[in-house]
Design an enzyme around this catalytic site. Sequence first.
Site, PDB file in Angstrom:
ATOM      1  N   SER A 181       0.835  -1.197   0.000  1.00 52.34           N
ATOM      2  CA  SER A 181       0.000   0.000   0.000  1.00 52.34           C
ATOM      3  C   SER A 181       0.873   1.251   0.000  1.00 52.34           C
ATOM      4  CB  SER A 181      -0.951  -0.041   1.202  1.00 52.34           C
ATOM      5  OG  SER A 181      -2.004   0.873   1.046  1.00 52.34           O
ATOM      6  N   ASP A 216      -0.724  -4.770  -3.557  1.00 48.81           N
ATOM      7  CA  ASP A 216      -2.103  -4.279  -3.481  1.00 48.81           C
ATOM      8  C   ASP A 216      -2.185  -2.761  -3.403  1.00 48.81           C
ATOM      9  OD1 ASP A 216      -4.630  -5.495  -3.757  1.00 48.81           O
ATOM     10  OD2 ASP A 216      -5.179  -4.759  -1.784  1.00 48.81           O
ATOM     11  N   HIS A 367      -7.152  -6.798   1.447  1.00 47.05           N
ATOM     12  CA  HIS A 367      -6.104  -5.806   1.203  1.00 47.05           C
ATOM     13  C   HIS A 367      -4.758  -6.251   1.757  1.00 47.05           C
ATOM     14  CE1 HIS A 367      -4.180  -2.017   0.553  1.00 47.05           C
ATOM     15  NE2 HIS A 367      -4.160  -1.674   1.822  1.00 47.05           N
TER      16      HIS A 367
END
Length: 420
Positions: A181, A216, A367
């Site tokens: 992320s 992700d 996630h």
Amino acid sequence: MSDLANDLLRKKVRQQDAQSEFFSEGADSLGQLPNTRKKESLIGTQKLPEITSFFPHLELFTNDDGYVFQTYYKPPRQEVGESSVVFVMHHGAGSSGATFAKLTAAIERQCEMQSISSVPGVFTFDIRGHGRTGLLNPSTEENTKLSFDKLCDDFRFLLQCFHERYMSEGPPPSYFLVGHSLGGSILSKVVSDDVDKNVCLKNNLGQIISGLVMIDIVEDTAVKALSAMKSYLNAIPKQFPSIERAILWHIDSNLLHNLDSSLISVPELFTRTEEEQYKWIIDLRKTEPFWHQWFEGLSRRFVNIPSRISKLLILANNDYLDKDLMIGQMQGKYQLVVFHNNQLKHSNTLTTATQTIPLQDASELGHFVHEDVPFKVAASLIDFVERNDYNFATRNSSSSSMKSQIDLVAALNAKWGVPQ
């Protein structure tokens, strides 16, 4: 962050988890999970593992401003005289270095399963204001001043400290940067700046960065998710009566799907108050001024990093790329791996390396794909290293039916009579 937007909008998280029907009424004890009425078969009673079980070296690095960072390191294992491979991992906002604990263990296990003679090392840390780093700097406002440039400077500092502390002797290592992320965005910026400006990484460290992995994170999806982030942060419980309740909340709210991983990653997100409650170490609401700069320009930077540095993008439940990533994928500028929940029912969806999926992988993912299915992500990372670092140790083919790409090419050359 590809799955986060859907998670935020699909389900409202309970504000008062203590009222949940899933929780037992008995007292909790730190170190064990309680039995619960509806999740007793899933959770049972388990000890919370120590982070030193995954990272034997815990060290503090202090920058010129006096800010202290907690770091974690598991050394590589290779033959004497061989160059080593080290994954340098960067977590995302609201997480900690412990998010990579199970992935670190899975990398070693995958090497054993695939009969690979060497095992890459893993270095990670708690970023500014997060985890133990946040607790080490309790009285400073720097814990929530998470500007993008400052986070990038922090990483450059820590990579330099790590290299000088552990890697300055012997053959130079190959660094493969792995960011989840926000961590992926920071690493892309650092690598891109070093390539374009050649002023960011000291002692030519950029020359031994062999690969960059983002987990992700898609710029377009991440930016759209920010519109719901404030409402989400306002809705989550501000504290929990025990670590066990915090773990169960993460599982029940579908933030995490792998209980084994949550046992080590979730406790590192909380600190005990004087009222014997557990509150979040970082209040992400205070970082709102910096949210958009974290992700703007990410996809273009990632795609435009020269091919000298190999690139891999790992996504979960989302094959919708933004324009820059789509064009880059069509041009072959990076490798793409997408995991889907419906694929987890099958044992051979990635490579032959994953024909046997250990039970530690969850049956669903979100996630935090590297926590939910660490063994599948570890297989992807090892395959990525084998493709892009020819100094990485080859497999012991006498004890495994699996062969590296070099072994396969040699076998085909022999079959076709191609001179060696």
